[in-house]
Scaffold this active site. Sequence first.
Site, mmCIF file in Angstrom:
data_model
loop_
_atom_site.group_PDB
_atom_site.id
_atom_site.type_symbol
_atom_site.label_atom_id
_atom_site.label_comp_id
_atom_site.label_asym_id
_atom_site.label_seq_id
_atom_site.Cartn_x
_atom_site.Cartn_y
_atom_site.Cartn_z
ATOM 1 N N SER A 290 -30.670 -16.347 -0.849
ATOM 2 C CA SER A 290 -31.670 -15.264 -1.113
ATOM 3 C C SER A 290 -30.966 -14.126 -0.465
ATOM 4 O O SER A 290 -29.815 -13.771 -0.802
ATOM 5 C CB SER A 290 -32.998 -15.364 -0.404
ATOM 6 O OG SER A 290 -33.918 -14.403 -0.982
ATOM 7 N N ASP B 25 -29.648 -18.739 -5.022
ATOM 8 C CA ASP B 25 -30.526 -18.090 -5.654
ATOM 9 C C ASP B 25 -30.942 -16.714 -4.836
ATOM 10 O O ASP B 25 -31.578 -16.439 -4.151
ATOM 11 C CB ASP B 25 -32.189 -18.604 -5.549
ATOM 12 C CG ASP B 25 -33.034 -18.306 -6.677
ATOM 13 O OD1 ASP B 25 -32.338 -18.056 -7.821
ATOM 14 O OD2 ASP B 25 -34.245 -17.958 -6.512
ATOM 15 N N HIS C 72 -37.686 -20.822 -5.859
ATOM 16 C CA HIS C 72 -36.863 -20.088 -5.235
ATOM 17 C C HIS C 72 -35.723 -21.106 -4.359
ATOM 18 O O HIS C 72 -34.616 -21.150 -4.317
ATOM 19 C CB HIS C 72 -37.417 -19.087 -4.271
ATOM 20 C CG HIS C 72 -36.635 -18.082 -3.725
ATOM 21 N ND1 HIS C 72 -35.498 -17.229 -4.527
ATOM 22 C CD2 HIS C 72 -36.468 -17.312 -2.517
ATOM 23 C CE1 HIS C 72 -34.700 -16.544 -3.826
ATOM 24 N NE2 HIS C 72 -35.457 -16.487 -2.657
#
Length: 480
Positions: free
Chosen positions: A164, A188, A258
């Site tokens: 992330s 991601d 996610h």
Amino acid sequence: MLPRLCLGLCFFLCCHIYPVKPDSEETCHEFTDLDLHHAIAGTDLHIKLLIYTRNNINCAGDLNKENTTAFEKYWDASRKTIFITHGYRPTGSPPVWLDEIVQKLLSIGDFNVIVVDWNRGATTLIYHNAAGKCRKVADILKDHIDKMLAKGASLDSIYMIGVSLGAHISGFVGKMYNGSIGRITGLDPAGPLFNGKPPEDRLHYSDAQFVDVVHSDIDALGYREALGNIDFYPNGGTDQPGCPKTILSGSEYFKCDHQRSVFLYMASLNESCSVVTFPCENYTDYRIGKCVDCQMFNPLGCPVLGFYADKWKDYLVAKDPPVTKAFFDTASAKPFCIFHYFLDFITLNEEPRSGYITIKLESPSGNVTESKLDQDAATFEQNNEVTLLAKFHQEFEEISKVSVKFTTGTVVGPKHKLRVLRMRLRSAFNPDREILCRYDFVLPENVEVDFLPVPCQNSNFFTSCCGEDGGKCPVTQHPK
């Protein structure tokens, strides 16, 4: 995307209350464990670098600037150094995947595994505040890498795995070395506040010698567009199988898609479960089987997701531009593997036939795995080979029976037959696996037909009658 993020914060605020845990000194250093009270108040940036090696696999040392003992005791310049950097932490709890990824990495190699713990800084209810600290985290990491370089490490040996916000942090570090570090894997990469930004403000394929990216939540918390030398889009990059579909499922609704990128990466560390992917322009083309011939892509065949993706590095970075998208589907639960097979048909009907194929494989013990090739109807034309992509949830060492059904998908109207000269079943990932064939048969519509699988090399019907490509086949001898 931002509304969904806000909903997630509201859920955590309303539904989770954690007691404050006092800080404690321990011989074995641990990831900072905060709680919702810290998230509400916000946290100033403080970084711990927790080092794990095979010599201290269950007891981390802390490589902070004041602690040279752990550096001298555990870090070794001859090993590859892997940095793992997490992202935004709205509740302050440690990432649930952290221990597993460390253990799995050390199970396959003797590395310096360094967990970048910036939980103090990432923990806040205000996502913008955490995102704003990314460049500062990168600056601090550069200071530590400079120290390693001075002690004999090489930039080639630096591998950064960022989750992330951690993906963009890794990119910022790479930029400070002009893209000379060995590799970055972005799991991601965060989308909010980064979507649409220029390369200097986000992860980019020029940030390392090789950059691979997994996109598992492009319609919400993740970044949509390609960022690396190869960008993997599991299940198209949006809804991941097994993840909740409604907010009634609680926090998993916001984080499951996610986080799936991390769990897929960890699955790649299990050598019995290689996640095979298919270079393609888009997910639709992959689903209808337009991107199934990986030998045209690279002599190595189809690239795999995760740790071993760098086997395709030389080919990928030599492209102009050096970017590739790859698509694949997964199962809904660990280890997420789906086993891909190519199903080749050469048919004899004078009139084209459009329809769908379902294929089942049965093991000698009676276990059955099924693949419904129902994305788009395939068109079968006389003497033309059609290759379909079959996806199974199980891989059998031996196949005792193959069952095939053809349907046009229509409810009314006449039933059709598909007249097959040759059907061939071959593994997409294992070129050494025996190829199975069946020759000269008819598939009545909506009727499941069973076969005993025959290794292709054990039958000379096709080559003696038709030649290697079927071009010599006497089609007039077959019914229309």
